[in-house]
Design an enzyme around this catalytic site. Structure first.
Site, PDB file in Angstrom:
ATOM      1  N   LYS A 243     -13.155   4.142  -6.295  1.00 17.26           N
ATOM      2  CA  LYS A 243     -12.499   4.602  -5.254  1.00 17.26           C
ATOM      3  C   LYS A 243     -11.083   4.958  -5.617  1.00 17.26           C
ATOM      4  O   LYS A 243     -10.099   4.064  -5.670  1.00 17.26           O
ATOM      5  CB  LYS A 243     -12.605   3.580  -3.864  1.00 17.26           C
ATOM      6  CG  LYS A 243     -11.961   4.458  -2.859  1.00 17.26           C
ATOM      7  CD  LYS A 243     -11.476   3.600  -1.788  1.00 17.26           C
ATOM      8  CE  LYS A 243      -9.886   3.378  -1.604  1.00 17.26           C
ATOM      9  NZ  LYS A 243      -9.131   4.810  -1.383  1.00 17.26           N
TER      10      LYS A 243
ATOM     11  N   GLU B 171      -3.943  -5.744 -10.360  1.00 14.84           N
ATOM     12  CA  GLU B 171      -2.850  -5.257 -10.924  1.00 14.84           C
ATOM     13  C   GLU B 171      -2.029  -4.989  -9.716  1.00 14.84           C
ATOM     14  O   GLU B 171      -2.027  -3.522  -9.332  1.00 14.84           O
ATOM     15  CB  GLU B 171      -3.144  -4.013 -12.022  1.00 14.84           C
ATOM     16  CG  GLU B 171      -3.881  -4.492 -13.001  1.00 14.84           C
ATOM     17  CD  GLU B 171      -3.324  -5.186 -14.169  1.00 14.84           C
ATOM     18  OE1 GLU B 171      -1.908  -5.225 -14.138  1.00 14.84           O
ATOM     19  OE2 GLU B 171      -4.006  -5.848 -14.944  1.00 14.84           O
TER      20      GLU B 171
ATOM     21  N   CYS C 272       4.834   1.219 -11.525  1.00 11.71           N
ATOM     22  CA  CYS C 272       4.695  -0.286 -11.241  1.00 11.71           C
ATOM     23  C   CYS C 272       5.811  -1.196 -12.165  1.00 11.71           C
ATOM     24  O   CYS C 272       6.371  -2.051 -11.614  1.00 11.71           O
ATOM     25  CB  CYS C 272       3.354  -0.755 -11.588  1.00 11.71           C
ATOM     26  SG  CYS C 272       2.835  -0.477 -13.060  1.00 11.71           S
TER      27      CYS C 272
ATOM     28  N   THR D 147       1.144  -5.146  -3.883  1.00 10.78           N
ATOM     29  CA  THR D 147       0.797  -6.422  -3.712  1.00 10.78           C
ATOM     30  C   THR D 147       0.067  -6.920  -2.298  1.00 10.78           C
ATOM     31  O   THR D 147      -0.630  -7.644  -2.139  1.00 10.78           O
ATOM     32  CB  THR D 147       2.144  -7.220  -3.903  1.00 10.78           C
ATOM     33  OG1 THR D 147       2.410  -7.225  -5.397  1.00 10.78           O
ATOM     34  CG2 THR D 147       1.967  -8.934  -3.573  1.00 10.78           C
TER      35      THR D 147
END
Ligand code: NAD
Length: 499
Positions: free
Chosen positions: A192, A268, A303, A247
């Protein structure tokens, strides 16, 4: 076709591009079961690129059933590793062969510079798949040390159906970090992509089939997180859920797993990485160039962005000046289809609003603006923000604590090694950290003290398929890349035989 070399070439290609927006299930493109679609809008100029199938529960059910049936048939899961290797190598070759087309889709979809899509995202995606393919017929299982009349086998088996939910900042690259080890190990996958950047994931499904991947092994479901993403995360027949993203969503996925079938969840997630520059750094100019790149590359939508720059007080003023100069020199926003552009558009209006809100918060909390701070190139209809530097930041300010995911740098001063390490580790995240020093012992001590999955010494953002990548603390669990990534996609089995 000749190589595109100018913005004009890329614009011509963009105008002629056929964009596929349907879901891909069981080896075919199809609309969402509901018939619903949403618009895929380019952040470069607000142009609608395609209508995208808005998948939901029914599509998740169909794709998972397909993936399960394919897995159980053994057509892929029980095929010889050498055969999987060959097919996945062809898949990687096809990604390389379609590099320009995929790079163009990526840039139009999420706004990153075409030069980066061409040099980083697409070759990186091919490399991930190829590396895992090459590894898969070289990994051996184990024989346990047993008594003479017993045989203990320790073997790895594919987990079954893997759902992979990925973000928009490196759309194909993040997908490939999952697809490489998942497919090489023999799993069936439902991918997805983010609703903000679905185009390359949709496109490569057909390339996988062309490479020889059996239908049903790779399915792609575009759609929103709260619809099809949630359906996959709660699905009773998904064995493993792998995720790259925020997160906040990562935590929610753990709840979904607990509420459903206790599927394995590998995350991750976000970061707020410290880039620590000591006064004895070997080359302050190189460190400043790297600090600039660490916050401006990919518009800061990284990130591992070096978003907290910790500088020893004795060199702070000089060093911040160098970083500002480096940003001015090399990191001005430009048109993403111009091959010379280094900073492109932010992904969508939500993201640019978030970034501008954090810039306001920097002002409100009393930080000192040294560079940027504004939206630019608005007349293009695109979403551009200048690389922005705040000095005089304390680690309690919002711009130091929260992941901004934009080109906004927070500079924090420190006075000693312990002070630097304390500030660096004072975060909920633990994805990456860097340290600049000429002192070997200090570098090693810092590397041991920093609570992060990747630590860089006298460089920023090093790494390769050969090394694991992932986070400590609320940056996630498990690792992408390297042989360690296979842990996510395999179950260990002990078979014990009495002889
Ligand atoms: P996001 O968490 O908003 O979305 C990620 C994916 O999750 C998308 O596909 C989204 O549709 C889906 N999703 C959202 N809500 C969901 C739900 N309730 N159920 C299931 N799926 C849901 O993240 P983003 O904005 O796309 O990406 C940026 C984030 O990704 C940043 O936090 C960044 O640090 C992180 N990131 C981490 C890494 C890493 O390797 N650690 C790499 C790249 C990006």
């Amino acid at each position: 076709m000749s190589k595109a070399v100018s913005r004009q070439d890329w614009e011509q290609r963009a105008a002629a591009l056929q964009v596929q927006g349907q879901a891909y299930i069981g080896g075919q493109y199809q609309p969402a079961a509901s018939g619903e679609t949403f618009e895929c809008v380019s952040p470069i100029d607000g142009r609608v690129l395609a209508q995208i199938a808005s998948c939901d529960q029914a599509d998740a059910d169909q794709a998972v059933a397909n993936a399960r049936a394919t897995f159980d048939s053994g057509v892929w899961s029980r095929s010889a590793p050498a055969k999987r290797k060959r097919i996945l190598q062809r898949f990687a070759d096809l990604i390389d062969a379609h590099c320009e087309e995929l790079a163009l889709l990526e840039t139009l979809d999420m706004g990153k510079p075409i030069g980066d899509s061409l040099a980083v995202d697409i070759p990186g995606a091919a490399r991930s798949i190829r590396w895992c393919a090459e590894a898969i017929d070289k990994i051996y299982d184990e024989v346990a040390p047993t008594a003479h009349d017993e045989l203990g086998l320790v073997t790895r088996e594919p987990v079954g159906v893997v759902a992979a939910i990925v973000p928009w900042n490196f759309p194909l690259l993040m997908a490939s970090w999952k697809l490489g080890p998942a497919l090489a190990s023999g799993n069936s996958v439902v991918l997805k992509p983010s609703e903000k950047s679905p185009l390359t994931a949709i496109r490569i499904a057909a390339l996988a089939l062309e490479a020889g991947l059996p239908a049903g092994v790779l399915n792609v479901l575009p759609g929103y997180g709260h619809t099809v993403g949630k359906a996959l995360a709660l699905h009773m027949d998904v064995d493993t859920l792998v995720f790259t993203g925020s997160t906040r969503v990562a935590k929610q996925l753990m709840i979904y797993a607990g509420e459903s079938n206790m599927k394995r969840v590998w995350l991750e997630a976000g970061g707020k990485s410290p880039n620590v520059v000591f006064a004895d750094a070997p080359d302050l100019d190189a460190a400043a160039e790297a600090a600039a790149s660490a916050i401006a590359f990919n518009q800061g939508e990284v990130c591992t962005a070096g978003s907290r720059l910790l500088v020893e007080e004795s060199i702070r003023e000089e060093f911040v000046g160098k970083v500002v100069e480096a940003l001015k020199r090399s990191w001005a926003p430009g048109h993403p289809l111009d091959p010379n552009t280094s900073v492109g558009a932010l992904v969508d209006t939500t993201q640019i609003d978030t970034v501008l809100r954090y810039i306001e918060a920097g002002h409100a909390d009393g930080a000192t603006l040294k560079l940027g701070g504004k939206r630019v190139m608005e007349e293009t209809g695109g979403l551009f923000v200048e690389p922005t530097v705040f000095d005089g930041v304390t680690n309690s300010m919002r711009i130091a604590r929260e992941e901004i995911f934009g080109p906004v740098l927070s500079v924090i001063g420190f006075t000693s090694f312990d002070d630097a390490m304390q500030i660096a580790n004072d975060t909920i995240y633990g994805l990456a950290a860097a340290v600049w020093t000429s002192d070997l012992s200090k570098a090693h001590r810092a590397a041991r003290t920093l609570r992060a999955g990747s630590v860089w010494v006298n460089q920023y953002d090093g790494g390769d398929m050969t090394a694991p990548f992932g986070g400590f603390k609320q940056s996630g669990n498990g690792r992408d890349k390297s042989l360690h990534a296979f842990d996510k996609y395999t179950e260990l089995k002990a078979t014990w035989i009495k002889l």
